[in-house]
Motif scaffolding. Structure first.
Motif, short mmCIF file in Angstrom:
data_model
loop_
_atom_site.label_atom_id
_atom_site.label_comp_id
_atom_site.label_asym_id
_atom_site.label_seq_id
_atom_site.Cartn_x
_atom_site.Cartn_y
_atom_site.Cartn_z
N TYR A 37 0.69 -1.21 -0.04
CA TYR A 37 -0.09 -0.16 -0.04
C TYR A 37 0.87 1.36 -0.07
CZ TYR A 37 -3.99 -2.98 1.34
OH TYR A 37 -4.96 -4.12 1.16
N ASP A 47 -1.18 4.58 -1.20
CA ASP A 47 -2.62 4.24 -0.73
C ASP A 47 -2.60 4.08 0.68
OD1 ASP A 47 -5.19 3.51 -0.36
OD2 ASP A 47 -5.13 1.72 -1.65
N ALA A 86 -4.91 5.43 2.92
CA ALA A 86 -6.13 5.27 3.41
C ALA A 86 -6.23 3.54 3.54
CB ALA A 86 -7.24 5.52 2.46
N GLY A 126 -4.53 2.71 6.54
CA GLY A 126 -5.35 3.20 7.74
C GLY A 126 -6.37 2.38 8.40
N THR A 127 -7.18 1.63 7.23
CA THR A 127 -8.35 0.84 7.36
C THR A 127 -7.57 -0.53 7.89
OG1 THR A 127 -9.30 1.67 5.75
CG2 THR A 127 -10.01 -0.65 6.17
N SER A 187 2.98 5.88 7.52
CA SER A 187 1.83 6.01 8.31
C SER A 187 1.95 5.83 9.72
CB SER A 187 0.85 4.91 7.70
OG SER A 187 0.35 4.96 6.40
#
Length: 465
Positions: A64, A69, A71, A74-75, A90
């Protein structure tokens, strides 16, 4: 000793460590290790540091982060689903520093590996964490990994490289490894691997990075591989005379053997290739490569086995001198690689623009690469002796060097057979019985000293400096 984010010198000079090890007659071995959980990542670095070999650490990022990516990361972190590497962008920088604390040091530098054509945020994150070594390239981290336009990747890497050079203001020597010698991992004739690796190194050097490593991935024939590494060293000596550089060999990156015997035999020959060509570092692969992501234990077993084979090869005295290349005349691989490099560098004084022109004109063309900016006209095949040859050179500037091979057809069945050539060769029991690497195949690696448990910075009181 620990990394800092403020002004002042940083620890963990990657290039200097490899040079010291080479001067001491030691091959540096390195895993391709990355885990999403900070505790596991720290345990992997710890096990690597205390392996019975001369090692450097690796923090490999997740897929990711590779494509930006964030997001999805985070998910995944919120829901507790797994990710296949360390999401350095992140995570708060204090988490990364805590992973490195007490491990990353002058005697155990750590490199970040990522695979991104848009790496600027990755460079920001690794520099903030106190790291000064990474790898990749505008071509090698673009064409194999997605559809990012090559000119966009070039701009991204120019911007990131300019940022990376700022580490010198903090007393660090930024180290960049080119990934160009590993294009697609397999079925790329060695002259193209050598050329792209050298060209990316020249690209970085002209942007101000003078501590470099150039890569070469083990292919299908050991004699041809040695010829290629000698060519690589010779071209670097010619084109990078004022840079500090070393060669890193990758254990075979294509379809890997399924049997432990075949895996260790292939890895052992990669270690011998490194030692006998004067190369300074080796990226290992493990017995689990054909099935899944390897565990920490499997990585350590591969590191220690490669270290033992390298030590035995050095003890046998069959080691290339520091200059790298034999005194004989131009090899076929050198002549082809030199022609490719010259065609690119002579097309424009700016190396980044020259690389873009080279792919537009077909002067560089990676066999079986489907990226839109790759011409896709060149083809390769494996001959009866296991050498990778050009089946079709397309518009490559090799007409006078590759005679009689421009129109050899390659069918889909030929391609499938070539993709599994190494796996089939090394899994054949009769080959294993005659291997010099049978003795000492590890069954279980020694246990490293206990690793300190990972504690998030917020649970330790003041953040780490």
């Amino acid at each position: 000793m620990r990394a800092t984010a403020g002004p002042g010198p940083l620890v963990g000079d990657f290039g200097a460590f490899v040079r010291r090890a080479h001067q001491a007659g030691q091959l540096v071995v390195q895993p391709r290790m990355g885990f999403g959980e900070p505790a596991t990542m720290r345990a992997g670095l710890h096990a690597t540091r205390y392996a019975d070999a001369t090692t450097v650490g690796t923090v490999t990022l997740d897929s990711y982060t590779r494509v930006g990516d964030l997001a999805a990361i985070g998910t995944a972190l919120r829901e507790g689903t797994g990710i296949n590497g360390f999401p350095i962008v992140s995570y708060d920088v204090e988490i990364t520093r805590a992973v490195l604390q007490g491990l990353h040091a002058d005697d155990f530098p750590v490199q970040v590996r990522h695979g991104s054509a848009a790496p600027f945020d990755i460079f920001v994150a690794l520099m903030r964490a106190g790291l000064s070594a990474t790898e990749g390239g505008p071509v090698s981290y673009c064409l194999p990994y997605g559809r990012t336009p090559l000119d966009e990747s070039m701009r991204n890497w120019e911007r990131s490289s300019a940022l990376f050079t700022q580490l010198r203001e903090r007393g660090a020597s930024p180290h960049m490894e080119t990934f160009g010698g590993c294009m697609l991992g397999q079925l790329c004739p060695p002259s193209m691997l050598v050329a792209v690796s050298v060209l990316e190194a020249v690209f970085f050097h002209r942007l101000g990075i003078d501590d470099l490593s150039v890569s070469y991935a083990q292919q299908t024939n050991g004699v041809q591989d040695r010829e290629a590494v000698h060519a690589l060293r010779r071209l670097c000596a010619e084109l990078l005379p004022d840079a500090d550089w070393h060669v890193v060999i990758y254990a075979y990156m294509g379809v890997y053997p399924r049997t432990p015997e075949g895996c260790y035999r292939l890895l052992g020959q990669a270690a011998e290739l490194a030692v006998t060509t004067g190369s300074e570092r080796l990226i290992v692969k493990t017995v689990a490569e054909s099935q899944r992501i390897p565990t920490i234990t499997e990585n350590v077993a591969a590191l220690e086995y490669a270290g033992r084979v390298a030590e035995a090869a050095a003890g046998a005295g069959d080691v290339c001198p520091a200059g790298g290349a034999p005194a004989a005349g131009d090899s076929q691989t050198y002549a082809e690689a030199r022609a490719l490099v010259d065609a690119v560098l002579n097309s424009h004084p700016d190396v980044g623009h020259a690389l873009l022109l080279a792919f537009k004109r077909g002067y560089l063309d990676i066999p079986y690469c489907v990226h839109p900016d790759n011409a896709g006209r060149s083809r390769s095949y494996i001959d009866g002796d296991g050498w990778l040859r050009w089946a079709d050179t397309g518009s490559l500037p090799l007409t006078d060097l590759v005679d009689g091979r421009r129109s050899r057809p390659v069918t889909s069945s030929d391609l499938l057979e070539a993709l599994s050539y190494v796996q089939r060769s090394y899994d054949e029991p009769s080959l294993w019985r005659d291997s010099p690497h049978t003795a000492g195949t590890p069954t279980a690696p020694p246990v490293a000293p206990p690793v300190a448990p990972f504690v998030a910075p917020s649970e330790k009181g003041p953040p780490l400096p």
